[in-house]
Scaffold this motif. Structure first.
Motif, PDB file in Angstrom:
ATOM      1  N   LYS A 191     -21.392  -1.307 -56.672  1.00  0.00           N
ATOM      2  CA  LYS A 191     -21.874  -0.699 -55.428  1.00  0.00           C
ATOM      3  C   LYS A 191     -22.964   0.339 -55.684  1.00  0.00           C
ATOM      4  N   ASP A 192     -22.924   0.998 -56.863  1.00  0.00           N
ATOM      5  CA  ASP A 192     -23.925   2.023 -57.147  1.00  0.00           C
ATOM      6  C   ASP A 192     -25.294   1.440 -57.477  1.00  0.00           C
ATOM      7  N   LYS A 193     -25.403   0.136 -57.463  1.00  0.00           N
ATOM      8  CA  LYS A 193     -26.688  -0.545 -57.637  1.00  0.00           C
ATOM      9  C   LYS A 193     -27.598  -0.339 -56.418  1.00  0.00           C
ATOM     10  N   PHE A 194     -26.989   0.035 -55.276  1.00  0.00           N
ATOM     11  CA  PHE A 194     -27.712   0.071 -54.003  1.00  0.00           C
ATOM     12  C   PHE A 194     -28.025   1.500 -53.558  1.00  0.00           C
ATOM     13  N   VAL A 195     -29.105   1.630 -52.802  1.00  0.00           N
ATOM     14  CA  VAL A 195     -29.433   2.911 -52.175  1.00  0.00           C
ATOM     15  C   VAL A 195     -28.283   3.271 -51.241  1.00  0.00           C
ATOM     16  N   PRO A 196     -27.658   4.441 -51.414  1.00  0.00           N
ATOM     17  CA  PRO A 196     -26.458   4.770 -50.623  1.00  0.00           C
ATOM     18  C   PRO A 196     -26.643   4.599 -49.117  1.00  0.00           C
ATOM     19  N   ALA A 197     -27.801   5.005 -48.589  1.00  0.00           N
ATOM     20  CA  ALA A 197     -28.014   4.935 -47.138  1.00  0.00           C
ATOM     21  C   ALA A 197     -27.948   3.508 -46.611  1.00  0.00           C
ATOM     22  N   THR A 198     -28.297   2.526 -47.445  1.00  0.00           N
ATOM     23  CA  THR A 198     -28.306   1.141 -46.982  1.00  0.00           C
ATOM     24  C   THR A 198     -26.901   0.594 -46.775  1.00  0.00           C
ATOM     25  N   LEU A 199     -25.899   1.294 -47.281  1.00  0.00           N
ATOM     26  CA  LEU A 199     -24.507   0.864 -47.109  1.00  0.00           C
ATOM     27  C   LEU A 199     -23.911   1.366 -45.798  1.00  0.00           C
ATOM     28  N   GLY A 200     -24.730   2.067 -45.007  1.00  0.00           N
ATOM     29  CA  GLY A 200     -24.219   2.748 -43.824  1.00  0.00           C
ATOM     30  C   GLY A 200     -23.730   1.851 -42.708  1.00  0.00           C
ATOM     31  N   ILE A 201     -24.042   0.549 -42.763  1.00  0.00           N
ATOM     32  CA  ILE A 201     -23.566  -0.344 -41.719  1.00  0.00           C
ATOM     33  C   ILE A 201     -23.019  -1.631 -42.358  1.00  0.00           C
ATOM     34  N   SER A 202     -22.422  -1.473 -43.539  1.00  0.00           N
ATOM     35  CA  SER A 202     -21.808  -2.609 -44.236  1.00  0.00           C
ATOM     36  C   SER A 202     -20.413  -2.927 -43.697  1.00  0.00           C
ATOM     37  N   GLY A 203     -19.829  -1.965 -42.993  1.00  0.00           N
ATOM     38  CA  GLY A 203     -18.502  -2.133 -42.427  1.00  0.00           C
ATOM     39  C   GLY A 203     -18.118  -0.883 -41.666  1.00  0.00           C
ATOM     40  N   PRO A 204     -16.948  -0.879 -41.027  1.00  0.00           N
ATOM     41  CA  PRO A 204     -16.547   0.274 -40.228  1.00  0.00           C
ATOM     42  C   PRO A 204     -16.214   1.507 -41.066  1.00  0.00           C
ATOM     43  N   ASP A 205     -15.890   1.310 -42.343  1.00  0.00           N
ATOM     44  CA  ASP A 205     -15.628   2.426 -43.243  1.00  0.00           C
ATOM     45  C   ASP A 205     -15.849   1.960 -44.672  1.00  0.00           C
ATOM     46  N   ASP A 206     -15.680   2.872 -45.631  1.00  0.00           N
ATOM     47  CA  ASP A 206     -15.997   2.566 -47.027  1.00  0.00           C
ATOM     48  C   ASP A 206     -15.100   1.503 -47.650  1.00  0.00           C
ATOM     49  N   THR A 207     -13.925   1.309 -47.090  1.00  0.00           N
ATOM     50  CA  THR A 207     -12.988   0.362 -47.691  1.00  0.00           C
ATOM     51  C   THR A 207     -12.923  -0.967 -46.946  1.00  0.00           C
ATOM     52  N   ASN A 208     -13.639  -1.075 -45.852  1.00  0.00           N
ATOM     53  CA  ASN A 208     -13.688  -2.325 -45.081  1.00  0.00           C
ATOM     54  C   ASN A 208     -15.148  -2.701 -44.859  1.00  0.00           C
ATOM     55  N   GLN A 209     -15.691  -3.434 -45.825  1.00  0.00           N
ATOM     56  CA  GLN A 209     -17.101  -3.771 -45.787  1.00  0.00           C
ATOM     57  C   GLN A 209     -17.299  -5.261 -46.053  1.00  0.00           C
ATOM     58  N   ILE A 210     -18.282  -5.835 -45.364  1.00  0.00           N
ATOM     59  CA  ILE A 210     -18.658  -7.228 -45.612  1.00  0.00           C
ATOM     60  C   ILE A 210     -20.140  -7.360 -45.942  1.00  0.00           C
ATOM     61  N   GLY A 211     -20.935  -6.351 -45.610  1.00  0.00           N
ATOM     62  CA  GLY A 211     -22.383  -6.434 -45.734  1.00  0.00           C
ATOM     63  C   GLY A 211     -22.894  -5.886 -47.055  1.00  0.00           C
ATOM     64  N   ILE A 212     -23.591  -6.717 -47.801  1.00  0.00           N
ATOM     65  CA  ILE A 212     -24.225  -6.303 -49.055  1.00  0.00           C
ATOM     66  C   ILE A 212     -25.694  -6.038 -48.759  1.00  0.00           C
ATOM     67  N   PRO A 213     -26.176  -4.810 -48.937  1.00  0.00           N
ATOM     68  CA  PRO A 213     -27.563  -4.509 -48.596  1.00  0.00           C
ATOM     69  C   PRO A 213     -28.541  -5.396 -49.374  1.00  0.00           C
TER      70      PRO A 213
END
Length: 442
Positions: free
Chosen positions: A128-150
């Motif tokens: 996950k640290d491969k990505f710009v942190p801000a781009t993870l802001g809409i990957s899911g409803p929270d940090d532990t429930n994500q489906i979107g890979i920036p």
């Protein structure tokens, strides 16, 4: 199909008829006996040749690495994007990998049809640290429930003609929407216009209304309540339409323009501003008459009718924009899907995509290599000041409702006027559609 999935499918089905099956099924066998990975991705109408070249290069590289071909299927509008998701959810077949806009990620999440990303999945694509942190802001409803890979980042800005602004005595680009209108009037004379606006674009119009409304303190969605008939929303539409019908600072032909057409018009050198673009526009501008005569600037962050944001206003310079990669839960080739995701989110591939098509990398190392480009500083600032749209499965329908107000108004805009009664009627219909979507969403 579980009760939760059933509810979501019923809700989604209201937006479009679910009669068409996707042409490609997940994990097809290729004619030579190998496998084919199917990918759904947005069409690039601005740079179609470069986009095709990129697709071929990725497919060739992936086939060399894995023996698996990549087949790309494209969509050209948010409505088509939503319908593609719907048909796959209902049928349980379709693309293995989806590249969807950030604003469609919440709707995709609500279906339960995509792989939730745990430690194993993030490890497969490089962490996950491969990505710009801000781009993870809409990957899911929270940090532990994500489906979107920036995949790519696309914060919105405006571009302005430095020579035309200087000639008009304008010292710096506008920072409020009212100031932008005033400057546009100063810039409009003869065959020269103050603004280029893509009124008929499939994706652009609602972004103006969302931004102005947020800046005025109206979030469009408040809990389970839609707020599309708020005065701030009407003011936003009046401002947006008024550039063409009242201020007359936009070429009348803009009523039929898509975003690439608006950028092309600005690139000819006879327009002060193109009101919505991103880093993707740079290539087209550098190939036009404005080469060396343009710069990016933040979109205004003070709402129409104001000289400062109200206390409850949000400094929304852009939506949190870009594309996320999603892996279908029904795919029979999940390991291959994650291998492809890793390939196209690695540093070299991200930089290649940026050079070909202008989308900023979501890969942190790749983005860092671009820091020395001074022209991108306003884009970087817009990224920092981007705000995510609501994470609700209803958002796709709300976004379409906002767009439909513009679609229904195009004939009136082409005629040069739009009445309050017409706008009120369309906003009432949009409010009804948005509230219905929220009522259905879990």
């Amino acid at each position: 199909m579980g009760l939760r999935r059933t509810r979501v499918v019923v809700a989604l089905a209201s937006a479009a008829a679910l009669t068409a099956a996707l042409a490609a099924c997940g994990g097809d066998d290729a004619g030579d006996g190998g496998k084919t990975l199917n990918v759904l991705i947005g069409a690039n109408t601005q740079y179609p040749q470069e986009f095709q070249a990129w697709q071929k290069a990725i497919s060739d590289k992936f086939q060399a690495q894995t023996g698996t071909a990549v087949r790309f299927e494209t969509f050209a509008s948010a409505n088509e994007e939503l319908t593609k998701i719907q048909t796959s959810v209902v049928s349980g077949t379709g693309p293995d990998v989806y590249a969807v806009g950030t604003t469609l990620t919440p709707t995709a999440y609500s279906t339960g049809a995509f792989v939730k990303l745990g430690d194993d999945e993030w490890t497969k694509i490089g962490g996950k640290d491969k990505f710009v942190p801000a781009t993870l802001g809409i990957s899911g409803p929270d940090d532990t429930n994500q489906i979107g890979i920036p995949w790519v980042s696309r914060p919105f800005v405006m571009a302005y003609n430095t020579e035309l602004l200087k000639a008009a005595g304008i010292a710096k680009p506008a920072t409020t929407w009212d100031e932008l209108a005033r400057q546009a009037k100063q810039l409009t004379k003869g065959d020269q216009y103050g603004l280029a606006v893509a009124y008929k674009d499939n994706f652009d119009p609602w972004k103006f209304v969302w931004g102005m409304s947020m800046q005025a303190g109206n979030p469009l969605v408040e809990g389970k309540t839609a707020r599309l008939q708020d005065p701030a929303v009407k003011k936003a539409y009046q401002t947006y339409f008024g550039w063409l019908t009242t201020d007359r600072v936009v070429d009348p032909a803009a009523a039929g323009w898509s975003n690439p057409q608006a950028i092309a018009a600005f690139a000819k050198g006879r327009t002060g501003y193109v009101a919505l673009t991103s880093a993707t526009g740079a290539k087209a501008l550098d190939e036009g008459a404005v080469k060396g005569k343009w710069s990016f600037a933040l979109l205004p962050t003070v709402p129409p009718g104001a000289t400062a944001r109200p206390a409850n206003g949000v400094e929304a310079a852009s939506i949190l924009s870009g594309d996320n990669l999603l892996v279908a839960d029904y795919s029979k080739n999940k390991d291959l899907a994650f291998q492809l995701v890793k390939l196209i989110t690695d540093q070299d591939a991200q930089l290649d995509y940026y050079r070909k098509l202008g989308n900023l990398p979501a890969n942190a190392a790749a983005l860092k290599t671009l820091e020395s480009d001074q022209r991108l500083l306003p884009v970087a600032e817009a990224a920092q000041k981007s705000v995510a749209t609501p994470f609700t499965g209803a958002w796709a329908d709300i976004q379409l409702a906002l767009t439909n107000v513009v679609v229904q108004s195009i004939p009136d805009l082409s005629g040069g006027s739009l009445s309050d009664a017409q706008l009120d009627s369309r906003l009432a219909a949009a409010q009804k559609a948005a509230q219905s979507a929220l009522d259905r969403a879990k």
